[in-house]
Design an enzyme around this catalytic site. Structure first.
Site, mmCIF file in Angstrom:
data_model
loop_
_atom_site.group_PDB
_atom_site.id
_atom_site.type_symbol
_atom_site.label_atom_id
_atom_site.label_comp_id
_atom_site.label_asym_id
_atom_site.label_seq_id
_atom_site.Cartn_x
_atom_site.Cartn_y
_atom_site.Cartn_z
ATOM 1 N N SER A 35 9.326 0.869 -5.376
ATOM 2 C CA SER A 35 9.820 -0.626 -6.053
ATOM 3 C C SER A 35 8.731 -1.761 -6.210
ATOM 4 O O SER A 35 7.815 -1.681 -5.497
ATOM 5 C CB SER A 35 11.033 -0.934 -5.035
ATOM 6 N N THR A 38 4.480 -3.023 -9.811
ATOM 7 C CA THR A 38 3.441 -2.107 -9.791
ATOM 8 C C THR A 38 4.325 -0.796 -10.126
ATOM 9 O O THR A 38 4.118 0.044 -11.070
ATOM 10 C CB THR A 38 2.709 -1.794 -8.535
ATOM 11 N N ASP A 91 4.308 4.121 -4.580
ATOM 12 C CA ASP A 91 4.742 2.755 -4.138
ATOM 13 C C ASP A 91 3.688 1.940 -3.887
ATOM 14 O O ASP A 91 2.672 1.891 -3.649
ATOM 15 C CB ASP A 91 5.665 3.047 -2.850
ATOM 16 N N LYS A 104 4.731 -4.486 3.434
ATOM 17 C CA LYS A 104 5.625 -4.386 2.415
ATOM 18 C C LYS A 104 6.684 -4.838 2.341
ATOM 19 O O LYS A 104 6.952 -5.382 3.652
ATOM 20 C CB LYS A 104 5.910 -2.613 2.207
ATOM 21 N N GLY A 106 7.859 -7.359 -0.211
ATOM 22 C CA GLY A 106 8.008 -8.654 -0.935
ATOM 23 C C GLY A 106 9.119 -8.608 -1.583
ATOM 24 O O GLY A 106 9.618 -9.586 -2.334
ATOM 25 N N GLU A 113 12.453 1.968 0.881
ATOM 26 C CA GLU A 113 11.084 2.405 0.798
ATOM 27 C C GLU A 113 10.422 3.132 1.897
ATOM 28 O O GLU A 113 9.715 4.257 1.795
ATOM 29 C CB GLU A 113 9.980 1.206 0.771
HETATM 30 C C1 5RP Z 1 9.223 -4.156 -2.325
HETATM 31 C C2 5RP Z 1 8.023 -3.939 -2.147
HETATM 32 C C3 5RP Z 1 6.878 -3.986 -3.122
HETATM 33 O O1 5RP Z 1 6.570 -2.713 -3.409
HETATM 34 C C4 5RP Z 1 5.792 -4.875 -2.984
HETATM 35 O O2 5RP Z 1 6.450 -6.007 -2.668
HETATM 36 C C5 5RP Z 1 4.790 -4.714 -4.183
HETATM 37 O O3 5RP Z 1 5.292 -5.655 -5.085
HETATM 38 P P1 5RP Z 1 4.561 -5.517 -6.741
HETATM 39 O O4 5RP Z 1 4.314 -4.266 -7.141
HETATM 40 O O5 5RP Z 1 5.654 -6.278 -7.597
HETATM 41 O O6 5RP Z 1 3.303 -6.459 -6.498
HETATM 42 O O7 5RP Z 1 7.594 -3.803 -0.751
HETATM 43 O O8 5RP Z 1 9.850 -4.237 -1.388
#
Ligand code: 5RP
Length: 255
Positions: A35, A38, A91, A104, A106, A113
């Site tokens: 999620s 990325t 991920d 992780k 964010g 995950e």
């Molecule tokens: C979601 C996450 C995401 O993988 C993490 O926040 C990275 O996000 P991004 O690819 O938008 O920088 O852990 O819960």
């Protein structure tokens, strides 16, 4: 609708998403779909391959990823219906260090995950090059807590962090537009501003022992490989072979 990367960081995320598809997606592969933004580039790129005939199945790590994957035509499987480990989960991190340990959550999807990673033979961290750090902690560490008694849970978290030597830690309930963020599981998120994390494994294990804590965002010992990209599209692979030997708990009894 076609999406295009706009910032330099987004170009790197786009590049690593596409590189991951080239490297890990093949006919018959069963993949964990991460999620975040990325992973979203990865899922879109995977969808293009599926449209061209690639035969893969994905297990999503959030409702957002599930909906995105469906919209681009990727066949999905429920994690409950797995009869063997996923080949690989891809991920993104908020931060990743040179051991492959990550912060992780964010995007508030940390629980699924981690569960999908746990159900996988291999976990690949797909990251733009700004995510690699020497020390974790600048990014606030997410902790998913049940709504019931969340302030009491926060007190317990504060007490643990104080015991571990973090002084005056700010622990903020995550909100958006003035409302608490609610995870896909109906829980709240607390963000702990630790600034510099020195005891990764201890934090990871101890936090989850607190009643009310559902999952924490200090992911240790999970990643097998880090695939990174820079905005110009250059990619590099960091392999962490010791991880592979140390994991696979979920399927150990099935073989
Ligand atoms: C979601 C996450 C995401 O993988 C993490 O926040 C990275 O996000 P991004 O690819 O938008 O920088 O852990 O819960």
């Amino acid at each position: 609708m076609k999406y295009h990367p706009e910032t330099a960081q987004d170009q790197a995320k786009y590049a690593v998403g596409r590189a991951a598809v080239e490297r890990y997606a093949h006919d018959g592969a069963r993949l964990g779909l991460g999620s975040g933004t990325t992973s979203a580039w990865f899922v879109r790129a995977l969808g293009e391959k599926v449209e061209q005939g690639l035969d893969v199945v994905g297990v999503p790590t959030s409702n957002f990823t599930r909906d995105l994957a469906r919209s681009v035509g990727i066949p999905l499987l429920d994690i409950n219906d797995l009869d063997a480990p996923l080949e690989v989960t891809l991920d993104g991190p908020d931060e990743v260090d040179h051991d492959g340990d990550q912060i992780k959550g964010g995007g508030a999807c940390l629980l699924w995950e981690r569960m999908v990673a746990e159900a996988s033979d291999k976990v690949v961290c797909i990251a733009d090059d700004t995510k690699l750090v020497d020390q974790l902690g600048k990014f606030p560490m997410p902790i998913e807590v049940v709504q019931y008694g969340w302030m009491a849970t926060r007190r317990s978290v504060t007490a643990l962090l104080t015991d571990l030597g973090y002084v005056d830690v700010e622990i903020v309930q995550r909100s958006r537009d003035g409302e608490p963020v609610i995870t896909d599981n109906g829980n709240f998120i607390l963000d702990a501003h630790l600034l510099a994390i020195t005891d990764k494994s201890l934090l990871d294990t101890q936090l989850n022992l607190i009643p009310g804590v559902v999952e924490n965002g200090m992911f240790t010992g999970i990643v097998d490989e880090i695939l990174m990209a820079s905005p110009n599209g250059d990619t590099r692979l960091i392999e962490l072979p010791h991880r592979k030997a140390a994991r696979k708990p979920q399927w150990r009894t099935h073989k």
